[in-house]
Every structure is written in structure tokens, then in C-alpha cells.
Design a protein around this motif. Structure first.
Motif, PDB file in Angstrom:
ATOM      1  N   SER A 258      29.847  32.669 -27.058  1.00 21.29           N
ATOM      2  CA  SER A 258      29.041  31.754 -26.004  1.00 21.29           C
ATOM      3  C   SER A 258      29.135  30.483 -26.972  1.00 21.29           C
ATOM      4  N   ASP A 259      28.682  30.435 -28.243  1.00 25.15           N
ATOM      5  CA  ASP A 259      28.490  29.215 -29.036  1.00 25.15           C
ATOM      6  C   ASP A 259      29.840  28.357 -28.939  1.00 25.15           C
ATOM      7  N   LYS A 260      30.807  29.252 -29.445  1.00 27.51           N
ATOM      8  CA  LYS A 260      32.057  28.533 -29.572  1.00 27.51           C
ATOM      9  C   LYS A 260      32.491  27.840 -28.303  1.00 27.51           C
ATOM     10  N   ASN A 261      32.614  28.695 -27.237  1.00 25.35           N
ATOM     11  CA  ASN A 261      32.923  28.354 -25.885  1.00 25.35           C
ATOM     12  C   ASN A 261      32.176  26.921 -25.538  1.00 25.35           C
ATOM     13  N   THR A 262      30.805  27.085 -25.888  1.00 24.92           N
ATOM     14  CA  THR A 262      29.929  25.825 -25.461  1.00 24.92           C
ATOM     15  C   THR A 262      30.267  24.868 -26.328  1.00 24.92           C
ATOM     16  N   ARG A 263      30.762  24.890 -27.424  1.00 29.23           N
ATOM     17  CA  ARG A 263      31.087  23.922 -28.453  1.00 29.23           C
ATOM     18  C   ARG A 263      32.254  23.258 -28.080  1.00 29.23           C
ATOM     19  N   LEU A 264      33.437  24.201 -27.907  1.00 31.16           N
ATOM     20  CA  LEU A 264      34.661  23.420 -27.206  1.00 31.16           C
ATOM     21  C   LEU A 264      34.574  22.825 -26.184  1.00 31.16           C
ATOM     22  N   THR A 265      33.783  23.460 -25.084  1.00 31.75           N
ATOM     23  CA  THR A 265      33.622  22.901 -23.726  1.00 31.75           C
ATOM     24  C   THR A 265      32.890  21.469 -23.932  1.00 31.75           C
ATOM     25  N   LYS A 266      31.953  21.614 -24.912  1.00 28.88           N
ATOM     26  CA  LYS A 266      31.201  20.198 -25.031  1.00 28.88           C
ATOM     27  C   LYS A 266      32.180  18.997 -25.468  1.00 28.88           C
ATOM     28  N   CYS A 416      41.666   2.019 -27.468  1.00 28.53           N
ATOM     29  CA  CYS A 416      40.819   3.039 -27.111  1.00 28.53           C
ATOM     30  C   CYS A 416      41.050   3.974 -26.232  1.00 28.53           C
ATOM     31  N   ILE A 417      41.628   3.596 -25.103  1.00 29.98           N
ATOM     32  CA  ILE A 417      41.960   4.538 -23.716  1.00 29.98           C
ATOM     33  C   ILE A 417      43.074   5.180 -24.385  1.00 29.98           C
ATOM     34  N   THR A 418      43.975   4.840 -25.167  1.00 32.78           N
ATOM     35  CA  THR A 418      45.160   5.729 -25.789  1.00 32.78           C
ATOM     36  C   THR A 418      44.633   6.840 -26.794  1.00 32.78           C
ATOM     37  N   VAL A 419      43.749   6.503 -27.538  1.00 31.90           N
ATOM     38  CA  VAL A 419      43.001   7.385 -28.499  1.00 31.90           C
ATOM     39  C   VAL A 419      42.204   8.488 -27.805  1.00 31.90           C
ATOM     40  N   SER A 420      41.204   7.965 -27.131  1.00 36.84           N
ATOM     41  CA  SER A 420      40.623   8.896 -26.362  1.00 36.84           C
ATOM     42  C   SER A 420      41.181   9.883 -25.373  1.00 36.84           C
ATOM     43  N   SER A 421      42.225   9.416 -24.761  1.00 35.75           N
ATOM     44  CA  SER A 421      43.001  10.227 -23.980  1.00 35.75           C
ATOM     45  C   SER A 421      43.858  11.336 -24.642  1.00 35.75           C
ATOM     46  N   SER A 422      44.195  10.943 -25.990  1.00 32.33           N
ATOM     47  CA  SER A 422      44.765  11.907 -26.911  1.00 32.33           C
ATOM     48  C   SER A 422      43.830  12.882 -27.456  1.00 32.33           C
ATOM     49  N   LEU A 423      42.565  12.626 -27.652  1.00 32.92           N
ATOM     50  CA  LEU A 423      41.287  13.277 -27.998  1.00 32.92           C
ATOM     51  C   LEU A 423      41.066  14.302 -27.058  1.00 32.92           C
ATOM     52  N   HIS A 424      41.078  13.867 -25.674  1.00 27.70           N
ATOM     53  CA  HIS A 424      40.643  14.703 -24.393  1.00 27.70           C
ATOM     54  C   HIS A 424      41.714  15.813 -24.381  1.00 27.70           C
ATOM     55  N   ALA A 427      41.308  18.461 -27.193  1.00 31.98           N
ATOM     56  CA  ALA A 427      40.079  19.005 -27.041  1.00 31.98           C
ATOM     57  C   ALA A 427      40.480  20.147 -25.648  1.00 31.98           C
ATOM     58  N   LYS A 428      41.133  19.974 -24.636  1.00 28.54           N
ATOM     59  CA  LYS A 428      41.486  20.587 -23.434  1.00 28.54           C
ATOM     60  C   LYS A 428      42.211  21.687 -23.989  1.00 28.54           C
ATOM     61  N   GLN A 429      43.273  21.462 -24.882  1.00 22.35           N
ATOM     62  CA  GLN A 429      44.092  22.369 -25.485  1.00 22.35           C
ATOM     63  C   GLN A 429      43.185  23.572 -26.393  1.00 22.35           C
ATOM     64  N   ASP A 430      42.546  22.821 -27.060  1.00 19.66           N
ATOM     65  CA  ASP A 430      41.829  23.870 -27.984  1.00 19.66           C
ATOM     66  C   ASP A 430      41.043  24.826 -27.073  1.00 19.66           C
ATOM     67  N   LEU A 431      40.443  24.429 -26.184  1.00 19.72           N
ATOM     68  CA  LEU A 431      39.759  24.896 -25.273  1.00 19.72           C
ATOM     69  C   LEU A 431      40.520  26.244 -24.594  1.00 19.72           C
ATOM     70  N   ASP A 432      41.417  25.787 -23.956  1.00 15.20           N
ATOM     71  CA  ASP A 432      42.480  26.714 -23.345  1.00 15.20           C
ATOM     72  C   ASP A 432      42.971  27.704 -24.236  1.00 15.20           C
ATOM     73  N   ASP A 433      43.372  27.248 -25.462  1.00 15.98           N
ATOM     74  CA  ASP A 433      43.804  28.270 -26.597  1.00 15.98           C
ATOM     75  C   ASP A 433      42.836  29.175 -26.893  1.00 15.98           C
ATOM     76  N   PHE A 434      41.551  28.833 -26.855  1.00 19.11           N
ATOM     77  CA  PHE A 434      40.258  29.803 -27.268  1.00 19.11           C
ATOM     78  C   PHE A 434      40.092  30.786 -25.832  1.00 19.11           C
ATOM     79  N   VAL A 435      40.201  30.264 -24.922  1.00 15.84           N
ATOM     80  CA  VAL A 435      39.970  31.084 -23.670  1.00 15.84           C
ATOM     81  C   VAL A 435      40.882  32.141 -23.566  1.00 15.84           C
TER      82      VAL A 435
END
Length: 710
Positions: A258-266, A416-424, A427-435
């Protein structure tokens, strides 16, 4: 609406006949029932739900054993009944449900409903207390520990309560849903089916085929969209139960997952918020570009007005009336000295240069306005520079220069938009991979509860993701459907029969759109009322600078009043929020019932003001059991201010806390437990000792007796 009394005979642990008369005094709204574990506090709660709905709360076991075991041992045909009396406006209702030891196994029962002593029907009760309110107004103890009304970092987490359905039921909003369904069925009838064209009607046939396909696709996604909230509600309930089981099995391992899921989701949520901030900044900069261009015009105008003032023209050093009188008399109006020709010429030129006094005043006012505009523009520009700099530093980009222009700021924000979109995306890919990596094969019965919980939570996440995306899909298919209908209407112009049927389809489609929009409107207006009400109830319970935000799906977040940052709540604070959540619905209930009775759903919903003086009663089973001592005291003291009637079965372990609000307790009872498994105990209330539990070696089946504390 208020509960007047509850009478029961041989109901679960309650041997014999018992009656509880509830407090109906709004100044003393609490009816308190003190009972040890095993005395039947949850059974008492389910006495309400069984009598009113013929149903039970989640997790209530042995629903085929309602008749008290001791009574059925003495008499195999022993009967049990529960009768609830309630007062609603000027009418008194009674609902009595009964069964016996043989019929209870098949859920066979008798039901008698009366209104003012005359026979009525079950629907009369359900108009007052619609079925969707069951899980909101009759709340079991275990749900206080497992339920979470907060909207989680992922859309699938949060309340296992369909608030929207409860609100629609109170407003009789189902009429819009039924009307929409009826119209959908009518459109499918053979009467309105556009017949196939004959030879030379290929275009009509093709248009008809495309429309029918578009209609079928739209109906399918509509049905799926309507059922998904119920599927999500069920999945959340199952996930909460699975998590409870998993926590008991191996709390450390489930916490690790749960902690890892919460951290990646955050990380996903934080990245989304940064993208939103960057986009909002870019919009603000775009809106401010016109004021940036106007700055130079304003500065030029101010310089010209300053020159006019320096030259003595604004305001004039000599009033125009003095100059005019001097020219008229040929003498200085101030010192009476005669004017020669050269002096007259100079006075005339000065008069020509001096503006009208009123115009001069307007010039001064204009300069003040221009300066104020530049000051506001400067403040806004400074704010934008500060926000851009903060965002750039947060994303580890070079901040803009201190006096950067709008153009430079916009360039930094685009980065900033370019970098933040890349980070998002990352992050989404990391969460999907974990799930994906943490998925298990569907476990067989008896396998690890942790695996069961993970699979249950995956199911919640999958349904939530589908629910998020299906609205976009619905809009796309709706446009295809409308275009196909329009095309069919155009192609059918050569046939009177075709034209009449397509026009009828168009009228029904428009009518269905109205009813669908009305239903959505009720949801949004209800959301506004609910957000206002839950903030009031939450503030009554907890004195902190928090504000509760409710989104379109009735997901709840708690934020700081200043700054708007999301507040991580402790378990105790979550229980307080849950109680506030229940109180908000109960306060809205009487207002919504009146609105529905007057047929003013769309006119009055959204502007409802609630108060502590009005509200439907709630039955809260041990609401403070998950709380620590500090919050327990706060909640107990706040509950009498929540609603005009509250019925609370609790254990006596915190009786001192409840006795501190004895002046708010209108009725108090003890649930005396007799069993060979308990000990001899007493409870003190009002300075007197009362029997709490009795050890009796010959009583194997628990027996409970209700006694008034007086």
C-alpha cells in the motif's frame, strides 16, 4: 421526521418483548444505549433496517437466524417481530415486520404498515426513507473503522457510498431516469423503425444502417456508463472488506504494498497538479499580454499630462475668468494696472493656452486612473514572475530574470509545461508498471488474503479508470449518433413515411436529451448543497482551518482554508469526516423531500441552506470506537449539535465521556446481557449503579434485556 419508538420480541439476543422510546426533544437529541460486547448493539441497528427495508447492514451475519435461540428452544414456532413507529410532519407511521423460526430460513415474513392507525403500504415508508438511505442513516460500528469518504489519490479510492443516488432518491429524481429509459425503449419500437427503401433508395438504406449502428453503440455505452457507479460502489465495498482481512493476516506486507502504491500514486497526482499549474500560468500570461502592450501607451499619456502640469496648464496657475476680465476691462483684474498692447497680447496668448478648468480636473483624474492601472499591472506582473520563478525552480529549470518581460516569462512557462508533462507521463508509466508487475493470478478460495486484497483493489482501479474514460467515449458516440440522425433526416426527405418517422425519432432524441440533462443537473445542484452542508457539519465537529471540497462524482478532499493544500488526515480525523458526511445527508433530507413534494427540483436544488435544527435522525453504532481519547471527547460533545435526533448504541467503556453531556441525553438505556460467557458487571449512570452483564452458568445462548436508566 423522527423515530418515536422501537418495539421487538425475540429479536436475535433480545429475549422476550422490549420497547425503546426515543427522545424527540431537539434540546436533548441523544438516545443512548449502553451495552457490552455481544449484547446486540449491531442487532439493534439491524432491527431498524429489517423492519423498514427487509434488509441488513453489510457484514451482519446469520441473517437466517433472527429468532432468539432461547425462545426457539422453548417454542419451535416462536415468532420474532420488530415494529418501528415514526412521526413525519403531522402523520404517525408504524411499520411492523415479523417471521418465525421456520419461515426465517427462506426470508419469508409478514409486513404491516399503518398511517395514523389506518392500513398503508411499504411504499409510503420508502417515500420518507428511500432505500438508498439505508447505508447512510443506519451505520454499523465496523464501517467506522473501514469506510473512507475521502477521495483517494487514485479515482478508485474513496467512499463506498452512492451519494448521488441518495440525493436523487430524496428529490424523486428517478422520474427523469425512468422517462429517459422509456424514450430509449420507444425509439427501438417497430412502429418507429425506418423501413428499407426500394430500388434507387440506396442512400436512404445506408443512412438508416449507419443511424441504427450509431444508436446501438450509444445505447451500449450509456448502459455501461449508468451501471459503472454501482459496480464501483460494490468493488469498493469488497476491497474494504478484503483489506480488513488482509490487515489481520499480515499487516506488514500489505502496508508495504500500500505504501508503494500510495507513493507512486502521489507522484502521479503531484505531476498532474504541476501540469495544471503550468497551463494556468500560461493562460494568465496570455490574458495579461494586452495589459503589457497597454503599459507603454499609459506611460506616454502620463508623461504628457505631467508636462501639462509643469507648464501650468493643468491645473492652470491663473484661472481663465481672471484673464478674461483683464482682457475685457483693459486692466489687470488683480492689481488694476492698465494693460498696454504688448501686455494684452501676452495675456491673450496665455488665455488661449489655459484649458477649461473642468477639463483640467478630468486630466488629473485620468492621470490618477492610469497610474492605478500601472500599479495593479505591476503587482500582477510581479505575482506572475514569482509564480513562474517558483515553478521553474521546482522543475529544476533556470528561473527568469527579475524584470523579465511577458514574452520571456511565457517562454519559461512553455519549458515548464514540456518538462512537467514528461514527468507526468513517466510517473504514470511507473505506476502502471508497478500495478502490472504486482498483479497475481486470480487466487483460489483459501489463498492469501493479501492477494485477494490486491486483486480487489485492482478491480476498483480498473472500474474507476473505465468510468473516467467512458464520459469521453459517450460524448464521441453522441456526436456520431446525432450526425447519423441528421443525415437520415436529410436522406428521407423524398418519402413521406420516412420523413415522419425520422422526425419522430428526432423529437424523442431531443426529449431524452432533456431528461438526461435534468438528471445531470440534479446531481450538480445536489453536489453544491452537499458541499455546503458537509462544511457546516465538519466545522461543528472539528475546529481546524479546513475546507471540504466535493467534486462532480461526490469525491471528497479536505484542504487548508488558506493556500488550498490537501490535508493528510489521521484515522480519527477521517472518522470525524465520516460523521460529518452522514450529518450533511441527514440535514439535507427534509429540505429535499419538501422540494420533491412541491415539484421544484430544478428550481430550488443548489440553493438549500441547512441548519442544526432540521434533519432526519441517524442511528450510529459505536461511532467513537476507532477514536483516540482526545477526539472521542470532541465528537461526543459535538454530536448533540449535529442533528435534532441521534440514536447511539455504545459500550460503557467511555461512559464518563457520555455522562459529560448528560444534559443533552433525552433517554438512556442499558442493554443487560445474561450469558455463561460473560462476567458480573455494573455501569454507573447518574450516580447510580445499574446491572450491565450477568454471568449465569445455565444460559448458553446470550439474552439481552432493555432497561431504562432513570
Amino acid at each position: 421526521m423522527k423515530f418515536v419508538s422501537l418495539k421487538m420480541r425475540n429479536w436475535r439476543s433480545f429475549h422476550g418483548e422490549h420497547e425503546i422510546v426515543f427522545s424527540v426533544d431537539p434540546e436533548r437529541p441523544v438516545t443512548l444505549l449502553l451495552g457490552p460486547n455481544g449484547a446486540g448493539k449491531t442487532a439493534l441497528l439491524n432491527a431498524f433496517t429489517w423492519a423498514i427495508y427487509g434488509e441488513f447492514t453489510e457484514g451482519f451475519d446469520h441473517t437466517d437466524r433472527l429468532v432468539n435461540l432461547g425462545a426457539s428452544e422453548i417454542d419451535p414456532s416462536a415468532e420474532t417481530f420488530v415494529e418501528v413507529r415514526l412521526q413525519h410532519e403531522s402523520d404517525e407511521y408504524s411499520v411492523r415486520r415479523s417471521t418465525n423460526a421456520s419461515r426465517q430460513v427462506t426470508s419469508d415474513y409478514d409486513l404491516v404498515v399503518t398511517r395514523n392507525g389506518e392500513r398503508a403500504v411499504e411504499a409510503d415508508i420508502h417515500r420518507i426513507l428511500p432505500e438508498p438511505l439505508k447505508d447512510l442513516f443506519f451505520f454499523p460500528a465496523e464501517t467506522f473503522s473501514t469506510a473512507n469518504v475521502l477521495k483517494g489519490d487514485r479515482g478508485g479510492e474513496g467512499a463506498a457510498f452512492d451519494v448521488g443516488r441518495a440525493i436523487r432518491s430524496l428529490l424523486s429524481g428517478d422520474i427523469y431516469e425512468h422517462a429517459s429509459d422509456d424514450i430509449r425503449d420507444a425509439k427501438k419500437s417497430s412502429t418507429l423503425k425506418v423501413p428499407s427503401g426500394g430500388q434507387g433508395q440506396e442512400a436512404v438504406n445506408l443512412a438508416r444502417h449507419k443511424y441504427e449502428q450509431a444508436e446501438a453503440n450509444l445505447d451500449a455505452v450509456t448502459e455501461r456508463k449508468d451501471i459503472l457507479p454501482q459496480l464501483l460502489l460494490k468493488a469498493k465495498t469488497l476491497a474494504a472488506k478484503a483489506k480488513s482481512e488482509a490487515d489481520r493476516y499480515d499487516p506488514n506486507e500489505i502496508k508495504k504494498w500500500s505504501d508503494k502504491n500510495t507513493r507512486l500514486t502521489k507522484l502521479v497526482t503531484d505531476a498532474e497538479q504541476i501540469v495544471v499549474r503550468a497551463d494556468a500560468l500560461y493562460v494568465d500570461l496570455s490574458r495579461g499580454s494586452h495589459s503589457h502592450m497597454a503599459q507603454f501607451v499609459c506611460e506616454s499619456a502620463i508623461r504628457r499630462l505631467d508636462l501639462a502640469e509643469t507648464a501650468g496648464l493643468m491645473p492652470p496657475r491663473i484661472h481663465e475668468s481672471v484673464l478674461e476680465k483683464s482682457l475685457e476691462t483693459g486692466c489687470c483684474a488683480l492689481c488694476r494696472t492698465p494693460l498696454d498692447d504688448q501686455t494684452k497680447d501676452r495675456v491673450q496668448k496665455l488665455r488661449d493656452r489655459v484649458g477649461d478648468a473642468q477639463i483640467a480636473v478630468r486630466g488629473l483624474e485620468a492621470r490618477t486612473t492610469l497610474k492605478q492601472f500601472l500599479e495593479r499591472r505591476g503587482t500582477e506582473a510581479d505575482r506572475l514572475r514569482e509564480e513562474v520563478e517558483k515553478l521553474a525552480v521546482e522543475l529544476k529549470l533556470d528561473p527568469p530574470p527579475k524584470e523579465a518581460s511577458i514574452k520571456i516569462l511565457a517562454s519559461v512557462v512553455r519549458s515548464c509545461i514540456t518538462v512537467s508533462s514528461s514527468l507526468h507521463r513517466q510517473a504514470k508509466q511507473d505506476l502502471d508498471d508497478f500495478v502490472t508487475e504486482s498483479k497475481f493470478e486470480r487466487p483460489e478460495i483459501g489463498e492469501s488474503p493479501i492477494e485477494l486484497y490486491i486483486n480487489a483493489q485492482d478491480r476498483v482501479n480498473a472500474i474507476s479508470d473505465e468510468l473516467t474514460g467512458i464520459h469521453v467515449k459517450f460524448d464521441e458516440l453522441k456526436k456520431i449518433h446525432d450526425d447519423a440522425l441528421k443525415n437520415l433526416e436529410e436522406k428521407s426527405g423524398q418519402s413521406v413515411e420516412h420523413m415522419q418517422k425520422t422526425k419522430a425519432l428526432k423529437i424523442l432524441t431531443d426529449a431524452k436529451g432533456y431528461f438526461d440533462a435534468a438528471r445531470q443537473g440534479l446531481n450538480e445542484f445536489g453536489r453544491e448543497d452537499f458541499e455546503r452542508a458537509i462544511n457546516e457539519t465538519y466545522n461543528d465537529l472539528i475546529a481546524k482551518p479546513y475546507v471540504v471540497k466535493v467534486d462532480s462524482g461526490f469525491g471528497i478532499r479536505v484542504k487548508l482554508t488558506e493556500g488550498g493544500a490537501t490535508v493528510p488526515l489521521s484515522q480519527s480525523e477521517k472518522v470525524l469526516l465520516l460523521i460529518a458526511f452522514l450529518g450533511a445527508i441527514a440535514r439535507l433530507a427534509p429540505h429535499y423531500e419538501e422540494i420533491a413534494r412541491e415539484g421544484q427540483q430544478l428550481a430550488m436544488t443548489g440553493n438549500v441552506e441547512t441548519s442544526k435544527r432540521t434533519g432526519f435522525p441517524v442511528v450510529l453504532d459505536a461511532p467513537t470506537s476507532p477514536l483516540d481519547e482526545e477526539y472521542e471527547v470532541d465528537v461526543v460533545q459535538a454530536l448533540p449539535k449535529l442533528l435534532p435526533q441521534i440514536i447511539v448504541p455504545v459500550s460503557a467503556k467511555s461512559v464518563a465521556v457520555w455522562e459529560a453531556i448528560a444534559d443533552k441525553v433525552g433517554k438512556a438505556y442499558v442493554m443487560e446481557l445474561t450469558s455463561n460467557q460473560t462476567s458480573n458487571r455494573t455501569v454507573t449512570w447518574g450516580g447510580k449503579d445499574h446491572t450491565y452483564s450477568i454471568n449465569h452458568p445455565e444460559v448458553s445462548s446470550a439474552r439481552t434485556r432493555i432497561a431504562l436508566l432513570g
